[in-house]
Design a protein around this motif. Structure first.
Motif, mmCIF file in Angstrom:
data_model
loop_
_atom_site.group_PDB
_atom_site.id
_atom_site.type_symbol
_atom_site.label_atom_id
_atom_site.label_comp_id
_atom_site.label_asym_id
_atom_site.label_seq_id
_atom_site.Cartn_x
_atom_site.Cartn_y
_atom_site.Cartn_z
ATOM 1 N N VAL A 41 3.043 -4.380 -12.491
ATOM 2 C CA VAL A 41 3.076 -5.424 -11.464
ATOM 3 C C VAL A 41 2.264 -4.996 -10.249
ATOM 4 O O VAL A 41 2.396 -3.872 -9.759
ATOM 5 N N LEU A 42 1.436 -5.922 -9.769
ATOM 6 C CA LEU A 42 0.619 -5.708 -8.579
ATOM 7 C C LEU A 42 0.831 -6.910 -7.663
ATOM 8 O O LEU A 42 0.618 -8.055 -8.071
ATOM 9 N N GLN A 43 1.279 -6.661 -6.440
ATOM 10 C CA GLN A 43 1.509 -7.762 -5.498
ATOM 11 C C GLN A 43 0.183 -8.248 -4.924
ATOM 12 O O GLN A 43 -0.678 -7.445 -4.558
ATOM 13 N N GLU A 44 0.016 -9.549 -4.833
ATOM 14 C CA GLU A 44 -1.255 -10.119 -4.389
ATOM 15 C C GLU A 44 -1.660 -9.621 -3.004
ATOM 16 O O GLU A 44 -2.836 -9.309 -2.753
ATOM 17 N N GLU A 45 -0.686 -9.536 -2.098
ATOM 18 C CA GLU A 45 -1.014 -9.135 -0.725
ATOM 19 C C GLU A 45 -1.469 -7.685 -0.639
ATOM 20 O O GLU A 45 -2.113 -7.277 0.344
ATOM 21 N N ASP A 46 -1.149 -6.879 -1.654
ATOM 22 C CA ASP A 46 -1.570 -5.471 -1.676
ATOM 23 C C ASP A 46 -2.812 -5.239 -2.531
ATOM 24 O O ASP A 46 -3.316 -4.117 -2.612
ATOM 25 N N MET A 47 -3.309 -6.284 -3.181
ATOM 26 C CA MET A 47 -4.362 -6.136 -4.185
ATOM 27 C C MET A 47 -5.735 -5.882 -3.555
ATOM 28 O O MET A 47 -6.139 -6.551 -2.608
ATOM 29 N N THR A 48 -6.422 -4.899 -4.106
ATOM 30 C CA THR A 48 -7.811 -4.616 -3.750
ATOM 31 C C THR A 48 -8.594 -4.442 -5.043
ATOM 32 O O THR A 48 -8.016 -4.320 -6.131
#
Length: 356
Positions: free
Chosen positions: A304-311
């Motif tokens: 899981v990767l949160q959108e707001e933390d995604m780079t």
């Protein structure tokens, strides 16, 4: 002949699980009718299958301030009257609801006619429409075991989600051919739903050069989101939207990057596809996708990767990590008891059908 009224609408996610049940119900000899809104997406999808369709008035139940909050309750009341008359006319033995705002009048109408009803809740916690309908329903089927704690014990049943038969019948070679890919590199599939996912699309494009060094990528980017500057890059294929081809795209994929809608992740679980989930953030939803993704992560089904933390960098790391550990993910999914919920739901339906 026993008759079932199906209901559900507003989005395709509230319709396709119903349609997944239809051929199995027909094999058992059930007569099927559908109640939905006048012009919702459900009307198009259901009529295409040749199922008798009845439209009723439907108002959206909002948690936020909107002028339509004044008029829509009257539409709901009108819908209750229409649904009650329809159910009295159709004389079904059971009503099955997949959720969405149009289903509230139908479930209430079933109760007023003393017809048993079943609700299916796909997400971890019930949406507003199902929260209201729970009071009138006979049974509530759930996708997640965690949902049971939010429901009356005498009504709740863990069943999983009904999966479309066709999604399980894809062929890898057809997917590769459709995309112009080969077997030289692993294949990624990114799907953000029919409308796409703007933020994910942007980050994918920034990462594309690095991604294509290791992988081939099929990208379902949503209507109007095709990037014409990237049309002729080897190993990268864009689609606005696919339907029948989806099964083949999933079959060819080694890792799927996806939102965390309940129907989509249930399909990934049934297909045992290693995946990176990027749920809709809380400010763009009621937070159900975050809860869904957290459950899948905790069970060992998903990264899981949160959108707001995604780079671009951590998306690449998430893809690499998931691909490198794909056997672990597949093993965990193989031991899941959820999978395809059709047989479990059919059992609940038949049990209620045989009760006096």
């Amino acid at each position: 002949m026993k008759r079932i009224v199906l209901t559900g609408g507003g989005t395709a996610g509230h319709v396709t699980p119903n349609l997944a049940l239809v051929p199995h119900l027909q094999k058992l000899g059930y007569d099927i009718a559908y109640i939905g809104s006048y012009n919702g997406i459900e009307k198009t999808l259901v009529e295409k299958e040749g199922i008798p369709y009845y439209g009723i008035s439907s108002g959206k139940l909002r948690r936020y301030i909107d002028l339509k909050n004044i008029s829509d309750p009257f539409r709901v009341v009108k819908g209750v009257g229409q649904a009650t008359k329809l159910i009295r006319k159709l004389k079904p033995d059971l009503v099955f609801s997949k959720g969405g705002f149009v289903t509230v009048p139908v479930i209430i109408g079933a109760k007023l006619n003393r017809v048993p009803s079943i609700i299916h809740e796909s997400d971890m916690t019930p949406g507003l429409a199902n929260k209201i309908s729970i009071n009138f329903a006979t049974k509530i089927c759930t996708t997640f075991a965690e949902t049971l704690q939010h429901l009356p014990k005498n009504k709740a049943v863990l069943t999983g989600t009904p999966i479309r038969e066709e999604i399980l019948q894809g062929e890898r070679h057809r997917g590769l051919s459709l995309c112009g890919f080969d077997s030289s590199k692993p294949v990624l599939l990114m799907t953000g739903g029919s409308l796409g996912a703007v933020r994910i699309n942007q980050v994918l494009h920034h990462s594309l050069k690095h991604i294509l060094k290791k992988y081939q990528l099929a990208h379902l980017c949503g209507k109007g989101n095709i990037n014409k500057d990237l049309l002729h890059i080897n190993g990268y294929k864009q689609f606005e939207y696919v339907h029948e081809e989806m099964a083949d795209l999933l079959a060819m994929s080694d890792v799927v990057i996806s939102r965390a809608g309940a129907n989509t992740i249930s399909e990934l679980l049934a297909l045992r596809k290693p995946n990176v989930l990027i749920p809709l953030p809380a400010n763009a939803s009621r937070g159900d996708q975050i809860l869904n993704a957290t459950s899948f992560k905790n069970h060992g089904y998903s990264h899981v990767l949160q959108e707001e933390d995604m780079t671009a960098a951590n998306l690449m790391d998430a893809i690499d990590s998931t691909y490198n550990k794909k056997r672990d993910y597949i093993s965990h999914m193989a031991h899941s008891k959820s999978g395809n919920g059709i047989s479990n739901i059919i059992h609940v339906i038949q049990t209620l059908m045989t009760q006096d």
